[in-house]
Design a protein around this motif. Structure first.
Motif, mmCIF file in Angstrom:
data_model
loop_
_atom_site.group_PDB
_atom_site.id
_atom_site.type_symbol
_atom_site.label_atom_id
_atom_site.label_comp_id
_atom_site.label_asym_id
_atom_site.label_seq_id
_atom_site.Cartn_x
_atom_site.Cartn_y
_atom_site.Cartn_z
ATOM 1 N N THR A 1 -4.632 23.565 -12.510
ATOM 2 C CA THR A 1 -4.727 25.018 -11.858
ATOM 3 C C THR A 1 -4.742 26.085 -12.938
ATOM 4 N N TYR A 2 -5.515 27.028 -12.824
ATOM 5 C CA TYR A 2 -5.538 28.158 -13.736
ATOM 6 C C TYR A 2 -5.561 29.544 -13.018
ATOM 7 N N ASP B 1 -4.238 31.858 -8.132
ATOM 8 C CA ASP B 1 -4.406 30.694 -9.072
ATOM 9 C C ASP B 1 -5.584 29.874 -8.405
ATOM 10 N N GLN B 2 -6.437 29.275 -9.046
ATOM 11 C CA GLN B 2 -7.653 28.512 -9.036
ATOM 12 C C GLN B 2 -7.393 27.110 -8.959
ATOM 13 N N VAL B 3 -7.325 26.156 -8.045
ATOM 14 C CA VAL B 3 -6.901 24.932 -8.167
ATOM 15 C C VAL B 3 -8.325 24.010 -8.187
ATOM 16 N N THR C 1 -9.385 20.185 -8.103
ATOM 17 C CA THR C 1 -8.931 19.062 -7.536
ATOM 18 C C THR C 1 -9.730 17.991 -8.324
#
Length: 125
Positions: free
Chosen positions: A69-70, A76-78, A80
């Motif tokens: 995650t960032y 937040d951008q996950v 996967t």
């Protein structure tokens, strides 16, 4: 920040059964490659992140792994497609290599896709 020499050496020890592990830059961290261009893991922020896809994600989640995650302006951008190496494997080469073998097929598929795209670009040039 790229991984330290000690972090890279530790990862090479963990995944030594895969053969020669090369490294390269990735998102300000360090990518780990098998067979030259198969990015099966990376080290970002001191954590080893393993390549994942829909077929492997559940196994990682069951082991307590979290996705990369960032932060972005809108939240937040996950990601996967990168799952943390489970804590139980961070100092256990036998377990770590099993996770690397699980991550290898999605990593190989991504590498093959990049190879095809590169070949198409070269053919157009």
């Amino acid at each position: 920040m790229p991984a330290s020499p000690d972090q890279i050496a530790h990862a090479r020890d963990l995944f030594g059964d895969l053969g020669d592990i090369s490294t390269g830059g990735m998102f300000g961290g360090t990518a780990l490659y098998a067979e030259g261009d198969v990015m099966f893991a990376c080290i970002l922020g001191g954590t080893i992140w393993m390549k994942s896809d829909a077929t492997t994600r559940a196994a990682y989640e069951t082991a307590g792994a979290r996705p990369f995650t960032y932060a972005k302006a809108k939240g937040d951008q996950v990601v996967t497609s990168l799952m943390a190496l489970p804590d139980s494997a961070t100092d256990d080469p036998d377990e770590a290599i099993e996770w690397a073998r699980l991550s290898y097929p999605p990593a190989l598929a991504a590498a093959q896709k990049k190879r095809r795209e590169k070949a198409r670009k070269a053919a157009r040039a």
